[in-house]
Write a protein that holds these residues in place. Sequence first.
Motif, PDB file in Angstrom:
ATOM      1  N   ASP A 101       1.049  -1.234  -0.034  1.00  0.00           N
ATOM      2  CA  ASP A 101       0.084  -0.045   0.010  1.00  0.00           C
ATOM      3  C   ASP A 101       0.823   1.275   0.180  1.00  0.00           C
ATOM      4  N   LEU A 102       0.633   2.195  -1.024  1.00  0.00           N
ATOM      5  CA  LEU A 102       1.320   3.395  -1.065  1.00  0.00           C
ATOM      6  C   LEU A 102       0.276   4.653  -0.547  1.00  0.00           C
ATOM      7  N   ALA A 103       0.888   5.274   0.466  1.00  0.00           N
ATOM      8  CA  ALA A 103       0.039   6.341   1.228  1.00  0.00           C
ATOM      9  C   ALA A 103       0.486   7.589   1.021  1.00  0.00           C
ATOM     10  N   VAL A 104      -0.142   8.723   0.980  1.00  0.00           N
ATOM     11  CA  VAL A 104       0.120  10.003   0.721  1.00  0.00           C
ATOM     12  C   VAL A 104      -1.091  10.928   1.411  1.00  0.00           C
ATOM     13  N   GLY A 105      -0.612  11.890   1.890  1.00  0.00           N
ATOM     14  CA  GLY A 105      -1.391  12.861   2.636  1.00  0.00           C
ATOM     15  C   GLY A 105      -1.257  14.243   1.794  1.00  0.00           C
ATOM     16  N   LEU A 106      -2.064  15.075   2.454  1.00  0.00           N
ATOM     17  CA  LEU A 106      -1.793  16.592   2.073  1.00  0.00           C
ATOM     18  C   LEU A 106      -0.184  17.079   2.196  1.00  0.00           C
ATOM     19  N   PRO A 107       0.202  17.949   1.423  1.00  0.00           N
ATOM     20  CA  PRO A 107       1.508  18.637   1.889  1.00  0.00           C
ATOM     21  C   PRO A 107       1.638  18.789   3.174  1.00  0.00           C
ATOM     22  N   GLY A 108       2.651  18.481   3.864  1.00  0.00           N
ATOM     23  CA  GLY A 108       2.878  18.950   5.289  1.00  0.00           C
ATOM     24  C   GLY A 108       2.488  17.873   6.344  1.00  0.00           C
ATOM     25  N   THR A 109       1.452  16.915   6.078  1.00  0.00           N
ATOM     26  CA  THR A 109       1.054  15.929   6.577  1.00  0.00           C
ATOM     27  C   THR A 109       2.118  15.119   7.376  1.00  0.00           C
ATOM     28  N   PRO A 110       2.368  14.935   8.650  1.00  0.00           N
ATOM     29  CA  PRO A 110       3.236  14.213   9.168  1.00  0.00           C
ATOM     30  C   PRO A 110       3.395  12.945   8.721  1.00  0.00           C
ATOM     31  N   ALA A 111       4.658  12.313   8.538  1.00  0.00           N
ATOM     32  CA  ALA A 111       4.746  11.078   8.286  1.00  0.00           C
ATOM     33  C   ALA A 111       4.036   9.792   9.171  1.00  0.00           C
ATOM     34  N   ALA A 112       4.118  10.299  10.638  1.00  0.00           N
ATOM     35  CA  ALA A 112       3.394   9.479  11.323  1.00  0.00           C
ATOM     36  C   ALA A 112       1.914   9.261  11.013  1.00  0.00           C
ATOM     37  N   ALA A 113       1.344  10.405  10.679  1.00  0.00           N
ATOM     38  CA  ALA A 113      -0.087  10.180  10.439  1.00  0.00           C
ATOM     39  C   ALA A 113      -0.507   9.587   8.912  1.00  0.00           C
ATOM     40  N   VAL A 114       0.358   9.645   8.103  1.00  0.00           N
ATOM     41  CA  VAL A 114       0.125   8.962   6.797  1.00  0.00           C
ATOM     42  C   VAL A 114       0.322   7.607   6.952  1.00  0.00           C
ATOM     43  N   LEU A 115       1.392   7.337   7.805  1.00  0.00           N
ATOM     44  CA  LEU A 115       1.801   5.841   7.881  1.00  0.00           C
ATOM     45  C   LEU A 115       0.553   5.229   8.828  1.00  0.00           C
ATOM     46  N   ALA A 116      -0.086   6.119   9.965  1.00  0.00           N
ATOM     47  CA  ALA A 116      -0.850   5.224  10.577  1.00  0.00           C
ATOM     48  C   ALA A 116      -2.094   5.075   9.961  1.00  0.00           C
ATOM     49  N   ALA A 117      -2.595   6.054   9.012  1.00  0.00           N
ATOM     50  CA  ALA A 117      -3.717   5.570   8.193  1.00  0.00           C
ATOM     51  C   ALA A 117      -3.202   4.551   7.203  1.00  0.00           C
ATOM     52  N   GLY A 118      -2.135   4.320   6.653  1.00  0.00           N
ATOM     53  CA  GLY A 118      -1.758   3.076   5.892  1.00  0.00           C
ATOM     54  C   GLY A 118      -1.829   2.051   6.420  1.00  0.00           C
ATOM     55  N   VAL A 119      -1.438   1.830   7.850  1.00  0.00           N
ATOM     56  CA  VAL A 119      -1.596   0.664   8.547  1.00  0.00           C
ATOM     57  C   VAL A 119      -2.672   0.330   8.784  1.00  0.00           C
ATOM     58  N   ASP A 120      -3.665   1.494   9.041  1.00  0.00           N
ATOM     59  CA  ASP A 120      -5.158   0.999   9.513  1.00  0.00           C
ATOM     60  C   ASP A 120      -5.977   0.661   8.343  1.00  0.00           C
ATOM     61  N   ALA A 121      -5.550   1.050   7.252  1.00  0.00           N
ATOM     62  CA  ALA A 121      -6.253   0.901   5.860  1.00  0.00           C
ATOM     63  C   ALA A 121      -7.062  -0.348   5.620  1.00  0.00           C
ATOM     64  N   ARG A 122      -6.646  -1.260   5.841  1.00  0.00           N
ATOM     65  CA  ARG A 122      -7.603  -2.398   5.642  1.00  0.00           C
ATOM     66  C   ARG A 122      -8.804  -2.643   6.476  1.00  0.00           C
ATOM     67  N   SER A 123      -8.888  -2.037   7.984  1.00  0.00           N
ATOM     68  CA  SER A 123      -9.851  -2.161   8.604  1.00  0.00           C
ATOM     69  C   SER A 123     -10.615  -1.088   8.889  1.00  0.00           C
ATOM     70  N   ALA A 124     -10.419  -0.045   8.048  1.00  0.00           N
ATOM     71  CA  ALA A 124     -11.062   1.336   8.352  1.00  0.00           C
ATOM     72  C   ALA A 124     -11.939   1.349   6.874  1.00  0.00           C
ATOM     73  N   ARG A 125     -12.743   2.310   7.152  1.00  0.00           N
ATOM     74  CA  ARG A 125     -13.908   2.664   6.064  1.00  0.00           C
ATOM     75  C   ARG A 125     -13.244   3.591   5.029  1.00  0.00           C
ATOM     76  N   PRO A 126     -13.079   3.545   3.848  1.00  0.00           N
ATOM     77  CA  PRO A 126     -12.871   4.739   2.946  1.00  0.00           C
ATOM     78  C   PRO A 126     -13.894   5.615   3.033  1.00  0.00           C
ATOM     79  N   SER A 127     -13.542   6.940   3.027  1.00  0.00           N
ATOM     80  CA  SER A 127     -14.423   7.920   2.605  1.00  0.00           C
ATOM     81  C   SER A 127     -14.977   8.200   1.278  1.00  0.00           C
ATOM     82  N   LYS A 128     -14.068   7.558   0.293  1.00  0.00           N
ATOM     83  CA  LYS A 128     -14.360   7.396  -1.114  1.00  0.00           C
ATOM     84  C   LYS A 128     -13.383   6.229  -1.871  1.00  0.00           C
ATOM     85  N   HIS A 129     -14.077   5.523  -2.511  1.00  0.00           N
ATOM     86  CA  HIS A 129     -13.417   4.537  -3.587  1.00  0.00           C
ATOM     87  C   HIS A 129     -12.873   5.356  -4.760  1.00  0.00           C
TER      88      HIS A 129
END
Length: 385
Positions: free
Chosen positions: A211-239
């Motif tokens: 999984d490749l994950a990217v946030g808005l410019p300036g989003t901390p790496a920790a926040a982007v990576l946490a979202a990526g780790v959680d992605a399989r158990s979270a509900r997307p806001s948009k497919h």
Amino acid sequence: MIETAVAGANALTRRWVSTIDSGASAAVSGAGVWPLLAYLAPAADGDGRDELAEAVGLPPDAAAAGAAALVELLRTAPGLRAAIGAWVHPRLDLRDSWRDSLPPGTVGTLGGQAALDAWVREQTGGLLDRMPLKIDPETLLVLASALVARTRWQEPFTDGVLRPDGGPWSGQHLAGLHRTTRNLDMLAEYATAHGPVTVLTVEGSDGIDVDLAVGLPGTPAAAVLAAGVDARSARPSKHGSQFAEGDTAPGVTVDRGWAHDDTPRLLASLPRFTVTSSHDLLADRDLFGLRTVSDLSRQRLPGVSGFPLGVGAAAQDLTASFTADGFEAAVVTAFGMRAGSAPPSGRPLQVRLLLDRPFGFMARHRPSGLVLVAGWVAVGEALSD
């Protein structure tokens, strides 16, 4: 048991990625550390036992069984290889119960550094060439894990060039990877407390996805990576299939292209990357439940040996590479105990993902959901002359 072990290892990875700084490339593998912590948890006592159990996420009495289940998964699943090694100083007697909790054939005699380094090369196929810690005359026991993941993409990328025209990589000529697919739902957007995060899943042929994950410019790496780790158990806001012309998301634009039919397409571009990391686990010992057992003032691991033991060193080395054809990663963790041709006919919807600034990646065992490696790409790979 395996579901609980996977959940525990993933939780450790999620906590660990929260320590990654956005300024440099880095990668971690909770899956490489977790079994070692789980083998030590029932062997510790007092606060050390409680701290290790909390880090593992299992009661101490169940931890060794969890470790065995996870190692068996990593050892037998297609595309994966794993091993546990333990080397004991000739004058140290191990408890039979602890020795028997390790995989058969694991325990050997502690000799020189060269033998340990050779084990690393053998277990990783040469991707790594040394044990991440150095033994010395005070080392009585080394407990290590090796993990290798290799997969080839179901739909390969094409090598090319990536020339970012903005952001921290602006003006660089990067070794680009490009791919077009018709499966738009390999892309999803997730809402997080730090803003939206886009995740692209790249499927491998051996039950391993990245999984490749990217946030808005300036989003901390920790926040982007946490979202990526959680992605399989979270509900997307948009497919991906729900994007419409003119929509945007981090790294994403949607427009119309030219093609031979009107089928919507997902276009992805990113730099080829290799990330290598070395970690001193005792530098963040609370994260791994190692605070008490690394205090060498008294016996901390009575379940390992009657001789006073504590964790004197703990380290992890890791390398991970993403190329046009596939992905491979190797992790070694060790504890040292001391003591086309026709003209286009349509204007299909094109969902474009362009990773032209720092982004995260997570390699995952698809059937179990186990995160094998998670990391941050702060610098793209330069194009070779």
